[in-house]
Write a protein that holds these residues in place. Structure first.
Motif, short mmCIF file in Angstrom:
data_model
loop_
_atom_site.label_atom_id
_atom_site.label_comp_id
_atom_site.label_asym_id
_atom_site.label_seq_id
_atom_site.Cartn_x
_atom_site.Cartn_y
_atom_site.Cartn_z
N PHE A 1 -4.98 80.31 -6.04
CA PHE A 1 -6.39 79.92 -6.02
C PHE A 1 -6.80 79.12 -7.27
O PHE A 1 -7.95 78.70 -7.39
CB PHE A 1 -7.28 81.17 -5.90
N THR A 2 -5.87 78.93 -8.22
CA THR A 2 -6.19 78.16 -9.42
C THR A 2 -5.93 76.68 -9.18
O THR A 2 -5.06 76.30 -8.41
CB THR A 2 -5.36 78.64 -10.61
N SER A 3 -6.71 75.84 -9.87
CA SER A 3 -6.51 74.40 -9.75
C SER A 3 -5.29 73.98 -10.54
O SER A 3 -4.79 74.71 -11.40
CB SER A 3 -7.75 73.66 -10.26
N PHE A 4 -4.80 72.78 -10.24
CA PHE A 4 -3.60 72.31 -10.93
C PHE A 4 -3.92 71.97 -12.39
O PHE A 4 -5.03 71.58 -12.73
CB PHE A 4 -3.00 71.09 -10.21
N ALA A 5 -2.91 72.12 -13.23
CA ALA A 5 -3.07 71.78 -14.64
C ALA A 5 -3.14 70.27 -14.79
O ALA A 5 -2.46 69.54 -14.08
CB ALA A 5 -1.89 72.32 -15.45
N PRO A 6 -3.97 69.77 -15.71
CA PRO A 6 -4.02 68.32 -15.93
C PRO A 6 -2.65 67.80 -16.34
O PRO A 6 -1.94 68.46 -17.11
CB PRO A 6 -5.03 68.17 -17.07
N PRO A 7 -2.24 66.64 -15.86
CA PRO A 7 -0.93 66.09 -16.23
C PRO A 7 -0.97 65.59 -17.67
O PRO A 7 -2.04 65.25 -18.20
CB PRO A 7 -0.75 64.93 -15.26
N PRO A 8 0.16 65.55 -18.35
CA PRO A 8 0.19 64.98 -19.70
C PRO A 8 -0.34 63.54 -19.68
O PRO A 8 0.06 62.75 -18.83
CB PRO A 8 1.67 65.02 -20.07
N PRO A 9 -1.25 63.18 -20.60
CA PRO A 9 -1.83 61.83 -20.61
C PRO A 9 -0.88 60.81 -21.23
O PRO A 9 -1.15 60.21 -22.27
CB PRO A 9 -3.10 62.02 -21.44
N THR A 10 0.27 60.63 -20.58
CA THR A 10 1.22 59.62 -21.03
C THR A 10 0.74 58.24 -20.57
O THR A 10 -0.10 58.14 -19.67
CB THR A 10 2.61 59.90 -20.44
#
Length: 442
Positions: free
Chosen positions: A254-263
């Motif tokens: 039920f948790t949202s996805f983690a933000p991707p690394p801002p590469t």
């Protein structure tokens, strides 16, 4: 479309923390580079075709240096052809003046087998194979390569940090950007040749990952590269994406996805998707990246037409390990969310008001299809994103979770309708002349 604004994601607090240890950390503008390329030299075919028609002829043209990088190294027809070329280059050196420096050749790869990865050296400089172990890699014996100054190196960081880029630098004057590994797979691949100032960016990237504590800096030669057809100048963005040991898995459903690394690569893709006005076309081997799926749905709410071409049953075990899911399930979820949007004529984010700039009655279309295997190509391995028929992004990055969160990747974005049309025409021609006949549309 390709301006410094595209790199704004690198100047946020998270972006600064992510990129501060890299060469572009203090000045992301160095990623915006002029590039020279010839669409007529853009190659589409199997991995063996790419090596035969593009990569190995480039090897034979080298006068001073070959920097070769691939992800997966395996015994294959491509490897045999590579070995024959290396022996030929060594023999050529014997016929030259003894005062001529040996051709310097660096062969770099990340993945060879599960055992190799599990017991790989943890050093940031990687592992250099001594000549006594070259034969175990399928290379010729050292005595057949005495005319070369040859180094073979592997680099992998446990648990998931594979070095996924594939590129070749010839005499620091030109670059080949193939999608294929040095392996046996009969997949549809492509290769783009590049010259101009962007080559220096590839050299710096190679030095940071593969050239640490090795050879002294070798200056670029003054030899010009003569393309087989007219070369045109374009604006381009060099798009590295460093590896990460933390996969940022969130196990609770039920948790949202983690933000991707801002590469740079991740940031540019999300920027282009958010600025698309008319269309987004994706060719990707797999589709398991939550940020990509979310960005595509958001673009559709703005009226953007989205087309996705991917594969069925490709590298399922790898997908499960690195993503916890598979492409088919993600495609099903994507289509289900789109169908709900179509039925309700509203955004899944409930952006119905004018303040958010969304016309809920005018969502874009979604076309998703699986590549149809042929006698020549069992899967498509091309990684290509086209936005509004104006910008094309090519390179090693898939639209899967591994490429977005853990693997080292490398891409190039080029702006220009001529380049986009040429690339798409070549790819489309590989789908049995009409792409509609080579894709199983859902």
């Amino acid at each position: 479309m390709l301006t410094l604004e595209c790199l704004n994601g690198l100047t946020t607090r998270q972006g600064i923390e992510e990129n501060k240890t890299h060469i572009w950390g203090n000045d992301p503008s160095i990623l915006l580079r002029p590039v020279e390329t010839s669409v007529a030299d853009f190659t589409v075919g199997s991995g063996v075709d790419i090596y035969t028609s593009a990569v190995l002829p480039a090897f034979e043209s080298a006068q001073y240096e070959i920097l070769f990088v691939t992800c997966f190294w395996a015994h294959s027809a491509s490897l045999k052809k590579l070995c024959s070329t290396l022996v030929k280059l060594s023999d050529r050196a014997h016929s030259q003046s003894t005062s001529t420096p040996k051709l310097r050749v660096s062969l770099c790869f990340s993945s060879r087998s599960l055992t190799q990865k599990l017991f790989h050296a943890s050093s940031a400089t990687g592992y250099v194979y001594p000549p006594s172990k070259w034969r175990s890699l399928g290379l010729p014996p050292p005595e057949d390569l005495e005319g070369l100054n040859l180094q073979v190196k592997s680099h992998f960081v446990l648990p998931f940090s594979v070095m996924h880029p594939k590129f070749v630098i010839i005499d620091r004057q030109r670059v080949l950007l193939p999608s294929c590994n040095l392996s046996w797979e009969s997949w549809l691949e492509c290769c783009l040749p590049l010259t101009g100032p962007i080559v220096n960016s590839f050299v710096q990237f190679w030095q940071h990952t593969w050239g640490r504590n090795d050879w002294a800096d070798f200056p670029a030669t003054s030899l010009p590269y003569r393309a087989s057809s007219v070369v045109t100048n374009h604006t381009a963005l060099f798009l590295p994406s460093p590896h990460h040991r933390n996969p940022h898995f969130r196990l609770l459903p039920f948790t949202s996805f983690a933000p991707p690394p801002p590469t740079p690569l991740n940031a540019l893709i999300l920027y282009l998707f958010s600025r698309a006005r008319d269309s987004i076309v994706l060719l990707t081997p797999n589709l398991t990246s939550p940020p990509v799926i979310s960005a595509l749905l958001e673009a559709i709410t703005r009226g953007v037409n989205v087309t996705v071409i991917t594969n069925r049953r490709m590298m399922i075990l790898e997908q499960l390990i690195t993503s916890g899911t598979i492409t088919e399930l993600c495609v099903w979820k994507l289509r289900r969310r789109y169908d709900r949007m179509s039925r309700r004529k509203m955004s899944p984010y409930h952006f119905e008001d004018a303040e958010n700039g969304v016309d809920a009655r005018n969502i874009g279309s979604l076309r998703v299809g699986y590549y149809c295997p042929t006698v020549e190509y069992k899967r498509t391995h091309i990684k290509c994103s086209i936005i509004d028929d104006r910008v094309v992004v090519l390179g090693s990055g898939n639209m899967d979770r591994a490429s977005w969160y853990t693997s080292q990747e490398l891409g190039v974005a080029i702006e220009g309708e001529e380049v986009v049309k040429g690339v798409w025409k070549a790819i489309e021609g590989s789908f049995e002349e009409e792409i509609w006949r080579g894709v199983d549309w859902l």
